[in-house]
Design a protein around this motif. Structure first.
Motif, mmCIF file in Angstrom:
data_model
loop_
_atom_site.group_PDB
_atom_site.id
_atom_site.type_symbol
_atom_site.label_atom_id
_atom_site.label_comp_id
_atom_site.label_asym_id
_atom_site.label_seq_id
_atom_site.Cartn_x
_atom_site.Cartn_y
_atom_site.Cartn_z
ATOM 1 N N ILE A 237 49.366 47.231 45.804
ATOM 2 C CA ILE A 237 49.334 46.616 44.523
ATOM 3 C C ILE A 237 47.887 45.762 44.443
ATOM 4 O O ILE A 237 47.187 46.079 43.260
ATOM 5 N N ARG A 238 47.161 45.309 45.423
ATOM 6 C CA ARG A 238 45.756 44.822 45.248
ATOM 7 C C ARG A 238 45.007 45.936 45.024
ATOM 8 O O ARG A 238 43.852 45.701 44.194
ATOM 9 N N ASN A 239 44.967 47.040 45.668
ATOM 10 C CA ASN A 239 44.011 48.221 45.220
ATOM 11 C C ASN A 239 44.453 48.621 43.629
ATOM 12 O O ASN A 239 43.320 48.854 43.229
ATOM 13 N N TYR A 240 45.741 48.937 43.372
ATOM 14 C CA TYR A 240 46.057 49.270 41.979
ATOM 15 C C TYR A 240 45.264 48.357 41.046
ATOM 16 O O TYR A 240 44.685 48.680 40.159
ATOM 17 N N GLY A 241 45.358 46.925 41.275
ATOM 18 C CA GLY A 241 44.757 45.884 40.312
ATOM 19 C C GLY A 241 43.353 46.049 40.254
ATOM 20 O O GLY A 241 42.691 46.041 39.115
ATOM 21 N N VAL A 242 42.731 46.225 41.404
ATOM 22 C CA VAL A 242 41.246 46.393 41.500
ATOM 23 C C VAL A 242 40.465 47.782 40.974
ATOM 24 O O VAL A 242 39.603 47.854 40.034
ATOM 25 N N ASN A 243 41.207 48.849 41.717
ATOM 26 C CA ASN A 243 40.486 50.149 41.195
ATOM 27 C C ASN A 243 41.412 50.592 39.857
ATOM 28 O O ASN A 243 40.543 51.377 39.146
ATOM 29 N N LEU A 245 43.168 48.928 37.274
ATOM 30 C CA LEU A 245 43.244 47.423 35.960
ATOM 31 C C LEU A 245 41.933 46.842 35.857
ATOM 32 O O LEU A 245 41.693 46.501 34.906
ATOM 33 N N GLY A 246 41.211 46.941 36.901
ATOM 34 C CA GLY A 246 39.554 46.383 36.773
ATOM 35 C C GLY A 246 39.534 45.006 37.202
ATOM 36 O O GLY A 246 38.592 44.260 36.895
ATOM 37 N N TYR A 247 40.534 44.194 37.921
ATOM 38 C CA TYR A 247 40.307 43.100 38.468
ATOM 39 C C TYR A 247 39.316 43.103 39.644
ATOM 40 O O TYR A 247 39.077 43.925 40.221
ATOM 41 N N THR A 248 38.912 41.913 39.904
ATOM 42 C CA THR A 248 38.047 41.785 40.904
ATOM 43 C C THR A 248 38.728 41.327 42.145
ATOM 44 O O THR A 248 39.834 40.909 42.078
ATOM 45 N N PRO A 249 38.359 41.648 43.508
ATOM 46 C CA PRO A 249 39.031 41.155 44.479
ATOM 47 C C PRO A 249 39.349 39.686 44.533
ATOM 48 O O PRO A 249 40.513 39.305 45.165
ATOM 49 N N GLN A 250 38.474 38.852 44.111
ATOM 50 C CA GLN A 250 38.714 37.451 43.981
ATOM 51 C C GLN A 250 40.139 37.132 43.110
ATOM 52 O O GLN A 250 40.823 36.297 43.456
ATOM 53 N N GLU A 251 39.845 37.683 42.219
ATOM 54 C CA GLU A 251 41.091 37.499 41.126
ATOM 55 C C GLU A 251 42.521 37.778 41.669
ATOM 56 O O GLU A 251 43.297 37.258 41.343
ATOM 57 N N MET A 252 42.596 38.986 42.305
ATOM 58 C CA MET A 252 43.826 39.519 42.750
ATOM 59 C C MET A 252 44.070 38.928 44.048
ATOM 60 O O MET A 252 45.683 38.314 44.059
#
Length: 329
Positions: A237-243, A245-252
């Motif tokens: 889910i973290r990788n999906y949000g970053v790669n 959806l465009g979230y930053t790792p800090q935001e996730m």
């Protein structure tokens, strides 16, 4: 017999006869101890005779007590307590009147204590609300007081010149100045304390919310009870949000609301499903066959052929058959 009796050898026949007669009339004296023992033996013998002669009979009082005890036992056995049927946890249970009374008393006591606790809770909540309002007003006043004191302390007097001009005014102004500085320091320390308390309260509320969220996630996603499965899916889910959806790792990494995490998981599952079922690119069509000389590669519409076939079926003429043949070629 008298004490001054003559010895038998000196007595005459008449005196012997008198002495014998007196001894017959007067029984021989016995010692007192022997008399008492004989009397005691006679009494004992009489009691034994009486006990042997009289039959054994129970005393009336003991017989009456035994009868009373038997009557009480019979009454206790005959009188059974009346039972009442009540529902306890959905099941019928038989209880006595005493148990019903005790249960009712306990229920009333429980209700009374519950009401008292509710009143105490309302009082405590009201007090906490009042304290919170005062703290909020207090926290709003502190910055204003700090700003006012800072403005008054911006222009520091020339202490040397003031001392030379008026020593008494110097002492007075110096005390006022120092007092303002002390107030400013106290206000700043109080503001820092309030901020630390607010941060601690916020951290506590956040921890409680995260714990509640974890429990909700385990109920809504039972497979996450397996730590290995939960760790893998959370990383995906973290990788999906970053790669995607465009979230930053800090935001996730800062996501703590379980509702947001559920939404991200649903999006990740949908994305994974779409990716797995996506249609693969079709292979290139095979090269078209080379047409015979004099023929066209353009496919002919099936509509004229269908019409010619229908007409031939109706008429049966050779001309219509020739037209059908031309359409097919």
């Amino acid at each position: 017999m008298t004490n001054n009796a003559k010895p038998i050898g000196l007595q005459t026949n008449l005196e012997k006869t008198e002495q014998s007669f007196e001894s017959f009339l007067t029984p021989a004296e016995q010692p007192e101890n022997e008399i008492e023992e004989e009397a005691t033996e006679e009494l004992v013998d009489e009691e034994e005779i009486i006990e042997d002669d009289e039959p054994f009979e129970e005393e009336p009082e003991e017989a009456e007590e035994q009868e009373l005890q038997e009557d009480q036992v019979e009454e206790e056995e005959s009188e059974q307590p009346q039972l009442y049927t009540i529902k306890v946890d959905g099941e019928d249970t038989e209880v006595t009147l005493e148990e019903l009374q005790n249960g009712y008393s306990r229920q009333r006591d429980y209700t009374r204590k519950t009401q008292e606790l509710a009143e105490q809770r309302k009082t405590i909540e009201a007090q906490q609300k009042e304290v919170s309002q005062k703290d909020e007003i207090y926290s709003q006043l502190l910055p204003k007081m700090e700003a006012t004191l800072k403005g008054e302390l911006e222009n520091e007097p020339d202490w040397n010149a003031l001392y030379e001009a008026d020593p008494i005014a110097y002492v007075r102004e110096k005390d006022v100045w120092n007092e303002k500085k002390q107030k400013l320091t106290a206000i700043q320390e109080e503001a820092t304390r309030l901020q630390e308390e607010a941060n601690a309260k916020q951290r506590k509320e956040l921890e409680e919310f995260v714990q509640y969220g974890n429990k909700q996630l385990l109920q809504l996603i039972p497979e996450w009870q397996d730590n290995e499965v939960a760790s893998k899916e959370k990383m995906a889910i973290r990788n999906y949000g970053v790669n995607v959806l465009g979230y930053t790792p800090q935001e996730m990494d800062s996501v703590y609301d379980y509702r947001v995490l559920l939404g991200l998981r649903n999006g990740w599952l949908h994305h994974k499903t779409v990716k797995a079922t996506k249609v693969k690119p079709t292979e290139k069509k095979a090269a078209a066959r080379t047409a015979r000389p004099g023929t066209s590669n353009v496919p002919k519409s099936t509509t004229p052929v269908k019409k010619a076939r229908q007409k031939l079926a109706k008429t049966g003429k050779v001309q219509d058959a020739a037209k059908l043949f031309e359409q097919i070629i």
